[in-house]
Design a protein around this motif. Structure first.
Motif, PDB file in Angstrom:
ATOM      1  N   VAL A 101      63.942   6.213  13.572  1.00 60.82           N
ATOM      2  CA  VAL A 101      64.587   6.654  14.802  1.00 60.82           C
ATOM      3  C   VAL A 101      63.507   7.128  15.759  1.00 60.82           C
ATOM      4  CG1 VAL A 101      66.401   8.067  15.806  1.00 60.82           C
ATOM      5  CG2 VAL A 101      66.510   7.449  13.370  1.00 60.82           C
ATOM      6  N   GLY A 161      66.000   8.369  20.406  1.00 56.82           N
ATOM      7  CA  GLY A 161      67.196   8.088  19.627  1.00 56.82           C
ATOM      8  C   GLY A 161      67.410   6.621  19.324  1.00 56.82           C
ATOM      9  N   CYS A 178      62.999  10.007  11.155  1.00 59.27           N
ATOM     10  CA  CYS A 178      62.736  10.266  12.570  1.00 59.27           C
ATOM     11  C   CYS A 178      61.226  10.208  12.802  1.00 59.27           C
ATOM     12  CB  CYS A 178      63.257  11.640  12.979  1.00 59.27           C
ATOM     13  SG  CYS A 178      65.049  11.769  13.026  1.00 59.27           S
ATOM     14  N   ALA A 217      68.235  13.900  20.456  1.00 56.96           N
ATOM     15  CA  ALA A 217      68.647  12.497  20.430  1.00 56.96           C
ATOM     16  C   ALA A 217      68.351  11.871  19.075  1.00 56.96           C
ATOM     17  CB  ALA A 217      67.938  11.722  21.546  1.00 56.96           C
ATOM     18  N   GLN A 218      67.186  12.179  18.509  1.00 53.04           N
ATOM     19  CA  GLN A 218      66.850  11.650  17.185  1.00 53.04           C
ATOM     20  C   GLN A 218      67.797  12.150  16.106  1.00 53.04           C
ATOM     21  OE1 GLN A 218      62.645  12.898  17.041  1.00 53.04           O
ATOM     22  NE2 GLN A 218      62.169  10.803  16.410  1.00 53.04           N
ATOM     23  N   GLU A 240      70.830  13.391  16.310  1.00 53.83           N
ATOM     24  CA  GLU A 240      72.187  12.850  16.409  1.00 53.83           C
ATOM     25  C   GLU A 240      72.222  11.386  15.981  1.00 53.83           C
ATOM     26  OE1 GLU A 240      74.711  14.741  16.828  1.00 53.83           O
ATOM     27  OE2 GLU A 240      73.517  16.506  17.339  1.00 53.83           O
ATOM     28  N   ALA A 241      71.227  10.588  16.398  1.00 52.25           N
ATOM     29  CA  ALA A 241      71.202   9.173  16.022  1.00 52.25           C
ATOM     30  C   ALA A 241      71.034   9.018  14.516  1.00 52.25           C
ATOM     31  CB  ALA A 241      70.071   8.459  16.762  1.00 52.25           C
ATOM     32  N   SER A 248      71.349  15.592  24.415  1.00 52.24           N
ATOM     33  CA  SER A 248      72.175  14.609  23.716  1.00 52.24           C
ATOM     34  C   SER A 248      73.474  14.385  24.466  1.00 52.24           C
ATOM     35  CB  SER A 248      72.454  15.076  22.294  1.00 52.24           C
ATOM     36  OG  SER A 248      73.068  16.341  22.304  1.00 52.24           O
ATOM     37  N   SER A 304      73.658   4.141  22.437  1.00 55.58           N
ATOM     38  CA  SER A 304      73.372   4.395  23.847  1.00 55.58           C
ATOM     39  C   SER A 304      74.115   3.449  24.775  1.00 55.58           C
ATOM     40  CB  SER A 304      71.859   4.284  24.104  1.00 55.58           C
ATOM     41  OG  SER A 304      71.377   3.006  23.719  1.00 55.58           O
TER      42      SER A 304
END
Length: 329
Positions: free
Chosen positions: A26, A30, A58, A75-76, A78-79, A175, A249
């Motif tokens: 990741v 993200g 990540c 962002a990372q 959550e992804a 995010s 995204s």
């Protein structure tokens, strides 16, 4: 060993991508780089725990001398949690199955905190280890050592269809929900000498209903509403692992197209769009007829036409863009 998902950081800059160690990496923004099928074992991500395991990492924590100058971004995180939830869902797991025995950070695995004493403790010093691996013991510098518990809570929320609170990790990178990809016009194109209804997005990419494409090429399928999956009854597809695969995204809910089987790899991902004119009526008609593949979500499943063609070995011509026969390979 039971199937397990391991969560890592790579101790690198945000843009680092390299195959071999992790199934998915990741990036800092993200973006998911899916490098290997989740159905194969990799040999070097989690010591003595690589069998029947998935590793998601990540790209972060590569600051020198302070790793926290490149911390995990929101962002990372959550992804990574969305992807872990997607893997768990594909295995038939529910939110209640997301326990430390099934989903672990590398810090927890290194310290045998799942109760399986598989090796010496090479985890965080605070947990009695040598300090070699401490991935996600904390989610922010100076924070509590509950990183694994927080990540599992997020994964459970994604499995339940809930949106975890944004910004809850205290790390950098917001995010906020992305704006949905916009579509500008409807059109038709030739596919297998027939007319295929498509929609063109703002980038000029053609999308079609997955059901239309599958039916056109006589590919058997079944819709699994619980997993948001189209299960394909075909044994001659070898999935690509595309860097440009559809991501969260894109701003629309996603569905997956996969081969039939408990741990089958994902062929491609598409989007679930609001019902266009006539689609809701068509779905209702299928429901009334007792069609097992029907449903509101299924009637809204769209995928990129060119990606579908490439994945299923369909010949393509351009100017004008058209699909030919399915040749394979």
């Amino acid at each position: 060993m039971a199937a397990t998902i391991y969560l890592h950081w790579s101790a690198t800059p945000y843009t680092w991508v390299r195959s071999g160690a992790y199934h998915t990496i990741v990036a800092g923004d993200g973006h998911l780089h899916r490098l290997h099928s989740y159905t194969i074992d990799l040999n070097a991500h989690t010591w003595r725990r690589n069998s029947n395991a998935v590793a998601i990492s990540c790209a972060c924590m590569g600051g020198v001398p302070d790793p926290w100058t490149i911390p995990p971004t929101d962002a990372q995180i959550e992804a990574m949690c969305r992807e872990a939830a997607a893997v768990a869902r594909s295995w038939g797991w529910s939110a209640d199955d997301i326990t430390i025995q099934r989903v672990m950070t590398h810090a927890e695995a290194a310290s045998n905190r799942d109760g399986r004493i598989l090796h010496d403790n090479y985890g965080p010093v605070a947990w009695g280890g040598s300090g070699e691996r401490w991935d996600f013991m904390q989610l922010r510098k100076g924070g509590p050592d509950d990183g694994g518990a927080v990540l599992r809570q997020k994964i459970r929320a994604y499995l339940r269809g809930e949106a975890p609170a944004s910004g809850s990790t205290g790390s950098t990178g917001g995010s906020m929900a992305p704006a949905p990809l916009a579509f500008r016009r409807r059109s038709t194109m030739t596919a297998r000498s027939r007319q295929l209804a498509v929609e063109i997005d703002i980038h000029g990419t053609s999308w079609a209903l997955a059901a239309d494409l599958l039916s056109l090429y006589d590919i058997p399928y079944e819709w699994n509403p619980l997993q948001r999956r189209l299960l394909i009854g075909s044994n001659d597809v070898a999935p690509f692992y595309r860097d440009d695969a559809v991501q969260e995204s894109i701003g629309h809910p996603l569905f997956e197209m996969a081969l039939q089987g408990g741990s089958a790899p994902v062929i491609l991902r598409g989007i679930l769009r609001p019902d266009a004119a006539g689609e809701a009526a068509a779905a209702a008609a299928r429901d009334a007829a007792g069609d097992a593949t029907s449903g509101a979500a299924f009637s809204r499943a769209w995928c990129r036409v060119l990606e579908f063609a490439e994945e299923f070995g369909i010949s393509v011509t351009y100017q004008p863009f058209a699909l030919g026969e399915r040749r394979g390979g």
